[in-house]
Design a protein around this motif. Sequence first.
Motif, PDB file in Angstrom:
ATOM      1  N   SER A 143       0.839  -1.202   0.000  1.00 28.38           N
ATOM      2  CA  SER A 143       0.000   0.000   0.000  1.00 28.38           C
ATOM      3  C   SER A 143       0.873   1.250   0.000  1.00 28.38           C
ATOM      4  CB  SER A 143      -1.015  -0.017   1.149  1.00 28.38           C
ATOM      5  OG  SER A 143      -0.364  -0.048   2.376  1.00 28.38           O
ATOM      6  N   HIS A 147       1.847   4.421  -3.610  1.00 33.63           N
ATOM      7  CA  HIS A 147       2.060   5.873  -3.640  1.00 33.63           C
ATOM      8  C   HIS A 147       3.451   6.201  -4.203  1.00 33.63           C
ATOM      9  CE1 HIS A 147      -1.627   6.938  -1.385  1.00 33.63           C
ATOM     10  NE2 HIS A 147      -1.519   5.669  -1.024  1.00 33.63           N
ATOM     11  N   CYS A 185      -4.102   1.499   3.613  1.00 34.87           N
ATOM     12  CA  CYS A 185      -4.799   1.949   2.424  1.00 34.87           C
ATOM     13  C   CYS A 185      -5.780   0.857   2.013  1.00 34.87           C
ATOM     14  CB  CYS A 185      -3.823   2.131   1.267  1.00 34.87           C
ATOM     15  SG  CYS A 185      -2.598   3.402   1.543  1.00 34.87           S
ATOM     16  N   HIS A 190      -7.363   2.788  -4.134  1.00 32.53           N
ATOM     17  CA  HIS A 190      -6.261   2.936  -5.094  1.00 32.53           C
ATOM     18  C   HIS A 190      -6.766   2.704  -6.521  1.00 32.53           C
ATOM     19  CE1 HIS A 190      -2.806   2.085  -2.004  1.00 32.53           C
ATOM     20  NE2 HIS A 190      -3.413   3.234  -1.816  1.00 32.53           N
ATOM     21  N   HIS A 212      -8.823   9.826   0.063  1.00 38.14           N
ATOM     22  CA  HIS A 212      -8.137   8.600   0.493  1.00 38.14           C
ATOM     23  C   HIS A 212      -7.224   8.892   1.695  1.00 38.14           C
ATOM     24  CE1 HIS A 212      -5.908   4.903   0.324  1.00 38.14           C
ATOM     25  NE2 HIS A 212      -4.800   5.463  -0.120  1.00 38.14           N
TER      26      HIS A 212
HETATM   27 ZN   LIG Z   1      -3.007   4.513  -0.330  1.00 39.09          ZN
END
Ligand SMILES: [Zn+2]
Length: 245
Positions: A143, A147, A185, A190, A212
């Motif tokens: 997770s 990013h 996350c 996503h 988010h």
């Molecule tokens: Zn995330």
Amino acid sequence: MAAIADKMGVGKTSGAQRHEQIVQSIMDAIADRRLPPGTKLTEERLAQIFGVSRARIRSALSALAQVGLVELRPNRGAYVARPSADEAREVFEARRIVERGLLERLTRNGPLPPGALARLRAHLAQERAAEAANDRASTIRLSGDFHLLLADLAGNGTLAGFLDSLVRQSSLAIAALEARPATDCSAHEHEAIVDALATADGTAANRLMTEHLEAIENRLAPDARAPDVDLFAVFGSVPSPLRGA
Ligand SMILES: [Zn+2]
């Protein structure tokens, strides 16, 4: 996530390599929460575990303190940093600013190229598989990596390095302050961000990213529990080259 280790000035000698390996092992254990915030990092025990001198452990702990992952308390030793609620808010605010800038960069020139989308979709598949397998360590790592992959695709190494540090800090904050066990996350969120990127809808992508990050931050709550962690159990599988040196 090698960016922080790169910045720690580790050189090319075997001693420097060993320093880097120890730093990375501890960093990984903090990242996947085998070492929760507040864990005491006893020099002597870590020296035994890694088969190195206490001076070498001290130097690794000091490098980790410089990037905010370890807290050195005078006369009391080293602890995995435990961010306060205020520090956590600052980290998430910084993430919203940085990640908004990265998404703007990503969507500036229209839809993402097929290669970039393919990398993002492949990553989402890995996230879903880790979630389905209940593999908590992989879920946490993947997770954060989602990013960092966006940062990589945006093509600004300085922002990517900055985000690497922020993702580690926010992961610590989540471990310290999350009201109930949950993932950092959601793979579903996503996926919505990637769908917006696929249609070059930068406004939607930015809104979804902000929501988010806010959703993660809103799950945080003050939590004062002190963890009781056996360092030998955490590092039981240290690679053999690290032992006996
Ligand atoms: Zn995330």
